[in-house]
Design a protein around this motif. Sequence first.
Motif, mmCIF file in Angstrom:
data_model
loop_
_atom_site.group_PDB
_atom_site.id
_atom_site.type_symbol
_atom_site.label_atom_id
_atom_site.label_comp_id
_atom_site.label_asym_id
_atom_site.label_seq_id
_atom_site.Cartn_x
_atom_site.Cartn_y
_atom_site.Cartn_z
ATOM 1 N N GLU A 198 -43.711 2.595 -25.565
ATOM 2 C CA GLU A 198 -42.846 2.440 -26.729
ATOM 3 C C GLU A 198 -41.727 1.432 -26.505
ATOM 4 N N ALA A 199 -41.662 0.848 -25.320
ATOM 5 C CA ALA A 199 -40.562 -0.072 -24.994
ATOM 6 C C ALA A 199 -40.731 -1.388 -25.749
ATOM 7 N N PRO A 200 -39.660 -1.901 -26.373
ATOM 8 C CA PRO A 200 -39.750 -3.164 -27.116
ATOM 9 C C PRO A 200 -39.806 -4.399 -26.227
ATOM 10 N N SER A 201 -39.495 -4.243 -24.929
ATOM 11 C CA SER A 201 -39.571 -5.345 -23.977
ATOM 12 C C SER A 201 -39.415 -4.751 -22.581
ATOM 13 N N THR A 202 -39.309 -5.623 -21.593
ATOM 14 C CA THR A 202 -39.002 -5.160 -20.232
ATOM 15 C C THR A 202 -37.628 -5.663 -19.800
ATOM 16 N N GLN A 203 -36.797 -6.033 -20.775
ATOM 17 C CA GLN A 203 -35.450 -6.520 -20.486
ATOM 18 C C GLN A 203 -34.477 -5.340 -20.544
ATOM 19 N N ALA A 204 -33.946 -5.003 -19.380
ATOM 20 C CA ALA A 204 -33.143 -3.790 -19.230
ATOM 21 C C ALA A 204 -31.652 -4.102 -19.141
ATOM 22 N N VAL A 205 -30.876 -3.158 -19.604
ATOM 23 C CA VAL A 205 -29.420 -3.257 -19.547
ATOM 24 C C VAL A 205 -28.941 -2.848 -18.154
ATOM 25 N N VAL A 206 -28.124 -3.702 -17.548
ATOM 26 C CA VAL A 206 -27.500 -3.429 -16.264
ATOM 27 C C VAL A 206 -26.041 -3.051 -16.532
ATOM 28 N N GLY A 207 -25.386 -2.382 -15.590
ATOM 29 C CA GLY A 207 -24.069 -1.788 -15.837
ATOM 30 C C GLY A 207 -22.895 -2.726 -15.961
ATOM 31 N N ARG A 208 -23.012 -3.739 -16.815
ATOM 32 C CA ARG A 208 -21.912 -4.633 -17.156
ATOM 33 C C ARG A 208 -21.942 -4.851 -18.669
ATOM 34 N N TYR A 209 -20.790 -4.642 -19.313
ATOM 35 C CA TYR A 209 -20.709 -4.747 -20.764
ATOM 36 C C TYR A 209 -19.399 -5.431 -21.148
ATOM 37 N N ILE A 210 -19.434 -6.205 -22.226
ATOM 38 C CA ILE A 210 -18.229 -6.655 -22.915
ATOM 39 C C ILE A 210 -18.359 -6.167 -24.348
ATOM 40 N N LEU A 211 -17.435 -5.297 -24.762
ATOM 41 C CA LEU A 211 -17.595 -4.591 -26.029
ATOM 42 C C LEU A 211 -16.389 -4.781 -26.932
ATOM 43 N N GLN A 212 -16.666 -4.775 -28.219
ATOM 44 C CA GLN A 212 -15.604 -4.778 -29.218
ATOM 45 C C GLN A 212 -15.114 -3.346 -29.427
#
Length: 290
Positions: A198-212
């Motif tokens: 069910e995964a839309p890709s193999t591009q995973a989030v790593v523990g770095r974020y810049i958020l509003q």
Amino acid sequence: MNRPVRKAVFPVGGLGTRFLPATKAMPKEMLPVVDKPLIQYAVEEAQAAGIEEFIFVTGRGKSAIENHFDRSVELEALLAEKAKGDVLKELLGSVPEPGQVSYTRQMDPLGLGHAVWCARYLVGDEPFAVLLADDLIKADTSCLKQMVDAQAETGGNMIALMDVPHDHTSRYGIIAPGTVNGRLTEVTGLVEKPKPAEAPSTQAVVGRYILQPEVFKHLAGQQKGAGGEIQLTDALARMIGGAPFHGYRFEGTRFDCGDKVGFFEANLAFALEREDLRDGVIAFIKKLGL
């Protein structure tokens, strides 16, 4: 106008159960890679990116983190007395300036999204970074610095990305990719720990974020997701379309120090970079005959 990123949140309230019994009395973020705790690597990465305020979301039993980023008058005096100036300089260099550090408690371990939400009053109404100390990233230019520079051009939200094996997608937040521009990938969807089929890709989030700061509105509902926890990924997914949202493929190597093998790999990689350790480590590896 795109506002600069001045604040960083460090969620450090987790229990560290994968490293028991070592983490029974010591925060997992204080586990050392060579001779420096994981949380210090994360803070130094943030400092290299120009971060001015450091917000720690702690939990019970995390006082060692507060002590680490404080002065130790007795130890400093002893080092000065013994003429260990280099060690003293390094020790003092790890301590942020007075007033730069804030602490707040995550009273219940309800997930990463909940930890970030706990920092809402300290962050206020401005963009901010989130760094997970478990994800140790070895890079010539700090990962967060790379992202801050890119986000200054794009605005909006940004997450660090890496490719993972298809059968590992259930371990990560996975993006649905849109337009690709160099190291930047438009994020058109985001799913927390999807099954490989069910995964839309193999591009995973790593523990770095810049958020509003709008993310706090989406976290305020305290909706539980994967694992029965309040997931940051779910809140981010609801923000797609409201502002620019990109993934950034950073230059560098990420070590999963929440995993025992990844933690060992990080120690080995960082030790091999040290002139005072490299020869001894290589000699030991050769002695093993592997």
